[in-house]
Design a protein around this motif. Structure first.
Motif, PDB file in Angstrom:
ATOM      1  N   HIS A 181      41.776  31.124  42.860  1.00 34.42           N
ATOM      2  CA  HIS A 181      41.968  32.573  42.911  1.00 34.42           C
ATOM      3  C   HIS A 181      42.967  32.945  41.808  1.00 34.42           C
ATOM      4  N   SER A 191      42.145  42.137  40.530  1.00 35.71           N
ATOM      5  CA  SER A 191      42.591  40.786  40.869  1.00 35.71           C
ATOM      6  C   SER A 191      43.945  40.769  41.567  1.00 35.71           C
ATOM      7  N   ASP A 336      47.555  30.872  39.748  1.00 34.56           N
ATOM      8  CA  ASP A 336      46.846  30.834  41.031  1.00 34.56           C
ATOM      9  C   ASP A 336      47.576  31.740  42.013  1.00 34.56           C
ATOM     10  N   ASP A 338      47.172  32.182  45.165  1.00 32.05           N
ATOM     11  CA  ASP A 338      47.498  31.517  46.433  1.00 32.05           C
ATOM     12  C   ASP A 338      48.771  30.695  46.296  1.00 32.05           C
TER      13      ASP A 338
END
Length: 432
Positions: A181, A191, A336, A338
């Protein structure tokens, strides 16, 4: 004296009076009481018969230029005096004392014989105490070595191929992102969120806004320059970095890297940052009208060349000023989301750890472009020597480097940063 030990140098040394401690200069079997050397001419030359690096062929040329300007003559004369100062110093006496103290342990027929390779448990040797004139000689030699190094490095980077550099090289090689992600910098509103896109646009517009200059009400400037002056720079316009802890010291002598100052950070004429040229690649472009660096080294000695107890302390400064400096820096930042969300707030509280923490949340990160160009070298100087002879030699060497090799140095700067510096930064990012 047994015949079997007649060829053992340690046994012969053991016949001399052994000092009680390293610093002993009276009750010792060997000491230099007086040392004089008179030379009418000294000369050294360098020639490259088989050099592994093509850039070293310029070395004889630079040294030849120093000789033509009379710089080598000054250094050669003072190096002779430096050698004499070293031989007369407490360092040399302590070294000779250590040899005598070890001799009784290494001579087979000595009552205290221990072994052929043992050493006494005496304190380690300290740096020599040199007069101030000798410290200036070391400073001049260091300056010339630095200048030679810059010319050799410029010659080495002449053959580098800049056409292989591509800001999107990292983006094109990015793989294994299907399950990640990642932040899409070209579409921050989707995003990350609308707030991220709006925030960055606001910051860029805010920094680029032309506002009245608080220091000069009759003129205006980019807000980023006024912010730098009010938050980071001193009243004189320097970004100061104190470095008092860097240095070496001996008995009655000290050489310390006092400070490193950057001037001109508030002369930004163009600012285009955080420009998303690909989903995970950001490009930053900054242009300064003037940019300079000033390094200050402090020299201190408690005695002069005649051995008189006369404390002398002065600062030697090396300064370089550049005009029309442009920086283009592209970064692959495959962050990323996450992993970013799982970072602990406490780990982000220390400024020196922020970058390392952010890198742990990156799927991939690297500098893909580090292009630095310079219009001119407007000034290069080494100042602060107390000896007129040394100061004149320093002035001649800096003038020589600028006049003869300035163009080569300027042309090599983009290659130096986009190859050597970029590689070093990427290696650091890889292991952090």
């Amino acid at each position: 004296f047994p015949i079997r030990d007649i060829t053992n140098v340690h046994c012969w040394l053991n016949t001399l009076a052994t000092p009680a401690f390293l610093g002993e200069s009276e009750q010792t079997g060997f000491s230099i009481r007086s040392l004089l050397l008179s030379t009418s001419l000294t000369n050294f030359n360098v020639s490259c018969t088989s050099c592994t690096s093509p850039s070293l062929v310029v070395l004889p040329e630079v040294l030849g230029s120093f000789k033509d300007y009379g710089i080598s003559n000054v250094l050669e004369r003072r190096l002779v005096n430096l050698g004499l100062d070293l031989l007369r110093s407490d360092f040399t006496q302590a070294y000779m004392n250590s040899i005598l103290m070890d001799a009784k342990l290494r001579c087979p027929h000595s009552p205290t014989y221990t072994g052929p390779d043992v050493s006494s448990v005496s304190p380690s040797l300290k740096l020599p105490s040199l007069p101030y004139e000798a410290l200036e000689t070391v400073a001049l030699a260091s300056t010339l070595i630095l200048e030679i190094g810059v010319v050799v490095a410029a010659e080495a980077h002449e053959s580098y191929d800049m056409d292989t550099t591509a800001p999107l090289s990292g983006q094109n090689k990015l793989t294994g992102t299907e399950e990640k992600h990642l932040i899409d910098f070209t579409s921050l509103d989707t995003s990350v969120g609308e707030w991220a896109k709006s925030g960055i646009e606001y910051i860029i517009g805010y920094l680029n806004e032309v506002v009245p200059d608080p220091n000069n009400p009759d003129s205006s400037d980019l807000r980023v320059n006024t912010l730098l002056r009010s938050s980071l720079l001193s009243d004189t316009g320097y970004f100061l970095m104190a470095m008092e802890e860097l240095g070496i010291a001996g008995a009655g002598m000290e050489v310390s890297f006092k400070e490193l100052n950057i001037v001109g950070l508030d002369t930004i004429s163009e600012l285009n940052i955080l420009n998303a040229i690909a989903p995970q690649t950001l490009q930053n472009e900054v242009t300064w009208k003037n940019l300079g660096i000033n390094a200050v080294v402090s020299l201190m000695s408690a005695s002069d060349h005649n051995g008189r107890n006369l404390k002398t302390k002065h600062d030697i400064s090396v300064s370089i000023e550049l005009s029309d400096v442009s920086l283009s820096l592209s970064m692959l930042m495959a962050m990323d989301l996450d992993l970013l969300g799982s970072l602990k707030m406490g780990s982000m509280m220390e400024v020196n750890k922020i970058l390392s923490c952010l890198l742990t949340a990156a799927h991939a990160a690297s500098i893909t472009e580090f292009d630095v160009t310079v219009g001119t070298i407007s000034n290069f100087a080494v100042d602060g020597f107390q000896s007129n002879e040394v100061q004149n030699a320093a002035n001649d060497s800096t003038r020589l480097i600028l006049e003869k090799y300035g163009t080569k140095i300027i042309s090599s700067i983009p290659k130096f940063f986009d190859s050597t510096v970029r590689t070093l930064i990427n290696k650091w990012m890889e292991y952090n």
